[in-house]
Write an enzyme that holds these catalytic residues in place. Structure first.
Site, PDB file in Angstrom:
ATOM      1  N   GLU A  84      52.405  26.034  56.961  1.00 43.33           N
ATOM      2  CA  GLU A  84      52.731  26.960  55.856  1.00 43.33           C
ATOM      3  C   GLU A  84      52.583  28.405  56.317  1.00 43.33           C
ATOM      4  O   GLU A  84      51.504  28.805  56.772  1.00 43.33           O
ATOM      5  CB  GLU A  84      51.794  26.676  54.677  1.00 43.33           C
ATOM      6  N   LYS A 279      43.076  24.208  46.568  1.00 42.90           N
ATOM      7  CA  LYS A 279      44.128  23.976  47.573  1.00 42.90           C
ATOM      8  C   LYS A 279      44.139  25.131  48.577  1.00 42.90           C
ATOM      9  O   LYS A 279      44.308  24.935  49.776  1.00 42.90           O
ATOM     10  CB  LYS A 279      45.484  23.826  46.876  1.00 42.90           C
ATOM     11  N   ASP A 295      39.338  14.323  61.014  1.00 42.07           N
ATOM     12  CA  ASP A 295      40.038  13.527  60.007  1.00 42.07           C
ATOM     13  C   ASP A 295      40.200  14.353  58.721  1.00 42.07           C
ATOM     14  O   ASP A 295      39.275  14.439  57.908  1.00 42.07           O
ATOM     15  CB  ASP A 295      39.204  12.254  59.761  1.00 42.07           C
ATOM     16  N   HIS A 392      53.898  36.944  50.850  1.00 41.20           N
ATOM     17  CA  HIS A 392      54.800  35.833  51.164  1.00 41.20           C
ATOM     18  C   HIS A 392      56.205  36.350  51.454  1.00 41.20           C
ATOM     19  O   HIS A 392      56.877  35.884  52.362  1.00 41.20           O
ATOM     20  CB  HIS A 392      54.863  34.856  49.989  1.00 41.20           C
TER      21      HIS A 392
HETATM   22  C1  MEV Z   1      49.122  28.750  48.570  1.00 40.87           C
HETATM   23  O1  MEV Z   1      49.272  27.819  49.623  1.00 40.87           O
HETATM   24  C2  MEV Z   1      47.672  28.843  48.158  1.00 40.87           C
HETATM   25  C3  MEV Z   1      47.413  29.719  46.936  1.00 40.87           C
HETATM   26  O2  MEV Z   1      48.216  29.281  45.853  1.00 40.87           O
HETATM   27  C4  MEV Z   1      45.943  29.568  46.597  1.00 40.87           C
HETATM   28  C5  MEV Z   1      45.538  30.203  45.277  1.00 40.87           C
HETATM   29  O3  MEV Z   1      46.362  30.323  44.369  1.00 40.87           O
HETATM   30  O4  MEV Z   1      44.344  30.539  45.178  1.00 40.87           O
HETATM   31  C6  MEV Z   1      47.767  31.138  47.213  1.00 40.87           C
END
Ligand code: MEV
Length: 444
Positions: A84, A279, A295, A392
């Site tokens: 990513e 995430k 792992d 981004h």
């Molecule tokens: C993107 O891969 C991860 C984010 O969405 C994490 C977040 O929103 O804290 C930017």
């Protein structure tokens, strides 16, 4: 299309041929493409082939680094494997930001691993409980051969408990064991011991005079490690006076800190936000776990269960603004190794560990959790200030420009042009066409 039986025994070339001939319209072209990802050294390729089964080729992912990671006063250049865009850039930005403010701190809270023998037995629970101290001694004694090496390294079996879970399922019990596995993740070690425990348990109950004939049969359901290791825990944090956070485009230090605090609280309350928040933490954690040959599924499973330990899935990180100090921290359970498994087999995993100065498992745990915290900090900083798309979109613009073979000068001009404009594939193509046909800006 069904393969003939014995497919797994075919050579790699024959497997590849079968796949391209049966599933693709242009088999020759696909075969050439798949083969183009084979390693040029047959010896190295063999190593990759043997990691898994039915291997046809290699699947490449970028291997990058995030420099300037200060952890407990030591500076690391951290290897990251991730597809990513923006993740490595964000980790690096988070690392750089905190490098100027004392760096990351991390400590090991504990390093216990765990596993269970799940079994059913119908007898008088009190009898089993009364002989459990003898059984426990036997379990430890009779697995001595298996644990001897680990004991020499300072590890082994820590404890075994009998759990009566008959209120959940009729006759359901567990032998619940904890282990110290030193620098290895310990999956093979733990599973071998648990399977041995299962055999010892069966024999012990069958032979013990306390049990009546109808109580002599133990049925083993399964013996397996648990990837939930809440007591294999790292605490990582960063802190500085709120005023030292500096000014942001949108806010001064204090209002930034307040917004940041609220963003974390929202991830405490709201499951939708918590999932994305965590995430973001895993973006960093998984990338280092992968780069070091560990792992990542185990780490993900454990982290998410830990995030739900209160009964609701919540933020893994927390923040406080007490005494005018910004403190951002992450308690994270993580079981990784620096010896054994892929860590010693994958040539790049070995290099990753070398890049980190060949850390112990404890040191690697600390580094990884700090990267997770840096990643989370960088994401929240963007979210509560410029918004995530700002960074981004810059990456997106670069990707489009590369795709369109933009020259260095075209790239510089496009970056300037799109500073405050919406970036889309069409907009960038039209802009490039206009400067290419105009011919003026494109001349050095
Ligand atoms: C993107 O891969 C991860 C984010 O969405 C994490 C977040 O929103 O804290 C930017």
């Amino acid at each position: 299309m069904k393969s003939d039986s014995g497919f797994s025994k075919l050579s790699k070339r024959r497997k590849l041929r079968w796949v391209v001939e049966n599933f693709f319209r242009n088999p020759e072209e696909v075969a050439r493409e798949l083969k183009s990802f084979w390693h040029h050294s047959e010896e190295k390729q063999k190593i990759f082939d043997e990691f898994s089964e039915n291997t046809l080729t290699n699947y490449y992912l970028p291997f990058g680094i995030a420099p300037n990671f200060v952890v407990n006063g030591e500076t690391f250049c951290v290897p990251m494997v991730i597809e990513e865009s923006s993740v490595v850039a964000a980790a690096s930005a988070g690392a750089k930001f905190w490098m100027d403010r004392g760096g990351f701190k991390a400590e090991i809270v504990d390093t216990q691993k765990a596993g269970q023998v799940h079994f059913t037995w119908s007898g008088k629970t009190e009898k089993l409980k009364s002989v459990f101290p003898d059984l426990k001694e036997k379990l430890i004694e009779e697995t001595n051969q298996l644990t001897a090496n680990m004991q020499k390294r300072g590890g082994g079996i820590l404890d075994i408990q009998l759990k009566d879970l008959t209120s959940l399922e009729p006759g359901y019990f567990q032998l619940d064991a904890t282990f110290e596995t030193c620098d290895s993740m310990g999956a093979n070690f733990i599973n071998s011991i648990l399977e041995e425990f299962a055999k010892i348990l069966k024999i012990f109950v069958a032979k013990h005079p306390i049990f009546d004939d109808e109580e002599k049969e133990v049925s083993i359901i399964m013996a397996i490690l648990s990837n939930y290791t809440p007591n294999c825990l790292v605490r990582a944090w960063v802190e500085c006076p709120i005023k030292d956070l500096g000014d942001f485009d949108t806010d001064d230090a204090r209002s930034f800190a307040k917004k940041f605090e609220l963003a974390v609280k929202i991830a405490e309350h709201d499951v939708s936000r918590a999932t994305t928040h965590n995430k973001g933490i895993f973006n960093g954690i998984d990338a280092v776990v992968l780069a070091t040959g560990n792992d990542f599924r185990a780490v993900e499973g454990c982290g998410h269960t830990y995030a739900a330990r209160s009964g609701q899935y919540r933020s893994l990180s927390s923040v406080s603004l007490d005494n005018d100090t910004f403190r951002f921290s992450l308690d994270f359970p993580i079981s990784v190794g620096t010896v054994g498994g892929l860590t010693n087999l994958h040539p790049l995993a070995k290099r990753s560990l070398e890049l980190l100065g060949n850390p112990s498992a404890k040191d690697l745990m600390k580094i990884i959790v700090c990267v997770g915290l840096a990643q989370n900090f960088a994401a929240l900083r963007s979210l509560v200030t410029t918004g995530i798309q700002f960074g981004h979109m810059k990456m997106h613009l670069m990707n489009i420009l590369i795709h369109m073979n933009a020259t260095e000068l075209e790239t510089a001009n496009a970056t300037q042009h799109f500073k405050n404009k919406i970036i889309s594939f069409t907009a960038v193509r039209e802009y490039l066409e206009s400067i290419r046909t105009g011919g003026l800006v494109n001349k050095p």
